[in-house]
Scaffold this active site. Sequence first.
Site, short mmCIF file in Angstrom:
data_model
loop_
_atom_site.label_atom_id
_atom_site.label_comp_id
_atom_site.label_asym_id
_atom_site.label_seq_id
_atom_site.Cartn_x
_atom_site.Cartn_y
_atom_site.Cartn_z
N CYS A 169 14.42 10.60 4.71
CA CYS A 169 14.60 10.05 6.06
C CYS A 169 16.02 10.25 6.55
O CYS A 169 16.25 10.41 7.74
CB CYS A 169 14.22 8.58 6.07
SG CYS A 169 15.07 7.61 4.83
N SER B 28 6.61 7.16 9.21
CA SER B 28 6.90 7.90 10.44
C SER B 28 6.92 6.99 11.67
O SER B 28 6.27 5.93 11.67
CB SER B 28 5.85 8.99 10.63
OG SER B 28 4.59 8.37 10.84
N GLU C 210 11.23 0.98 8.85
CA GLU C 210 12.18 1.98 8.36
C GLU C 210 11.56 3.34 8.64
O GLU C 210 10.66 3.78 7.92
CB GLU C 210 12.41 1.82 6.84
CG GLU C 210 13.06 0.51 6.43
CD GLU C 210 14.57 0.50 6.68
OE1 GLU C 210 15.10 1.46 7.26
OE2 GLU C 210 15.20 -0.50 6.30
N GLU D 63 12.01 15.48 14.01
CA GLU D 63 12.25 15.38 12.57
C GLU D 63 11.36 16.41 11.89
O GLU D 63 10.15 16.42 12.07
CB GLU D 63 11.88 13.97 12.08
CG GLU D 63 12.10 13.83 10.58
CD GLU D 63 11.71 12.46 10.04
OE1 GLU D 63 10.63 11.97 10.38
OE2 GLU D 63 12.49 11.89 9.26
N LYS E 54 0.85 -1.19 0.00
CA LYS E 54 0.00 0.00 0.00
C LYS E 54 0.88 1.24 0.00
O LYS E 54 1.54 1.56 0.98
CB LYS E 54 -0.90 0.06 1.24
CG LYS E 54 -1.95 1.17 1.07
CD LYS E 54 -2.57 1.62 2.36
CE LYS E 54 -1.83 2.71 3.06
NZ LYS E 54 -1.79 4.01 2.35
#
Length: 496
Positions: A297, A242, A263, A400, A187
């Site tokens: 990332c 996230s 990840e 982040e 997805k």
Amino acid sequence: AREAIAQHLDAFGIDPAAPASNWIAGRLIAGDGETITLIDPVTGAPLLSYRDAGAALVEQAIEAAAAAQVEWMALTASERGRRLQGAARGLEGHEEALARLESLIAGKPVGDCRGEVAKVREMFEYYAGWCDKQHGEVIDVPTTHLNYVQRIPYGVVGQITPWNAPMFTCGWQLAPALAAGNAAVLKPSELTPLTSALIAMLVERGGRLPAGLIGIVNGLGHTTGQALTAHPRIAKLVFVGSPETGRRIAEAGAQRLVPSVLELGGKSANIVFDDASLEDAVSGAQAAIFAGAGQSCVAGSRLLLQESLLPAFTERLARAAEAIAVGLPTDDATRMGPLQNAAQYRRVHALIDEALAQGATLLTGGKAPAGLPEETADGYFLAPTILTDVTPEMTIANEEVFGPVLVVMTFRDEQEAVALANATRFGLAGAVWSRDTAKALRIAHQLRAGTVWVNSYKTINVMSPFGGLGESGYGRSSGLDGLREYTLPRSVWVET
Ligand code: NAD
């Protein structure tokens, strides 16, 4: 942009008025759930609408994948390798259309999108080579048994990906999953739905893969995403996104006791010592954060400078940042486009505002760059932004941002550099710049991060493992480690 997207979709046989955005059992199928409207990041205007796949199509994709996986494993390993080579070739002739389509939807410079397509091809080629080179082992047990260990696929794996590099991430996870003998249902992000479905179509056709071996289901996280993670036939979950969602995925896996690879995000430190080549370090530092408008990332979002480098280094860096060509993603000359979506744009601005309120200084950026065409007034552009006078306690030094925002902090000596770099709950990447190789390696080996660069930033390759620790997640992608995530050992005992 609407016109251009419609033309590309039409060429792929997709009706832009009701896009069939899912690839299931070897066919493009439209969803029938909630309507999702994509917004053009360049102008803020609606681009395209499609309908959420929902649980019923997820079910269809998984059933088709399970049947195709049996067919896939009935082939010899060498044949699977040849088919995956064919899958890579299936992209031939479609690279430019895929790159343009993603550029239009994601607001990403078309040059970067071309790079993504090339990587997808490389990943299928690389993992095709592993198909007939995976083998088990014989264990010299102290009994009368022959004990051997096979590496077997999980069956059907579920994959969920973000919007910042949709094609790259799709190839990154599909290729090893298939090479290990699995089927995969993926997805993509609801914000970038189409290129993954087209890649699946092209590689499945190009490789004459069993129909359904790849399923692409498009829709929202709490509908289509949850239907995928909760499905009893999904034997492993691989998630890129996230930390907040990563936690939910791991929890969904825990409910059914299936493993996951996560990840997730980062707040990576880029450490520059005063004995570094300043020219290289300046150009490395700006590319580390501003490539992809910081929506990466591994972005080098914390610049740690040895004290004596101030203010000359930051002045040079600000000039380099101001020289970056920010513009329309579809222009070849553009190096940085807008942020991808409104939520991201608002979040990045809120973090900058909070940093300024907490005492940071805006060295450059902070608003849309001058000179953009008028139609971008409601788009999500933000100039490369550098904040100085940042302290480790500030929110901006810890969260982040996922945008083109660099924070600068200073250190006195090696010990302080390492302490600052490791003062984060993330652990994805980091870099050290110094001409003293022994010192650079000494620092590199103390960084709590899954990837560390010395006098370089962002070099990655499909041959090398990638992944994080801490809130950057766990498990590995790429290389042999990435392949191994998609297999499990089966120990067989034979009385002799
Ligand atoms: P996100 O977590 O919001 O969404 C990622 C995906 O999860 C999307 O497809 C979304 O629809 C899906 N999702 C959301 N809720 C779900 C649920 N309850 N169940 C199942 N699926 C659900 O992330 P994003 O905003 O798309 O991407 C940005 C994040 O991705 C950043 O934190 C970035 O650092 C990270 N990222 C990490 C890597 C890496 O390799 N470590 C690579 C790229 C991006």
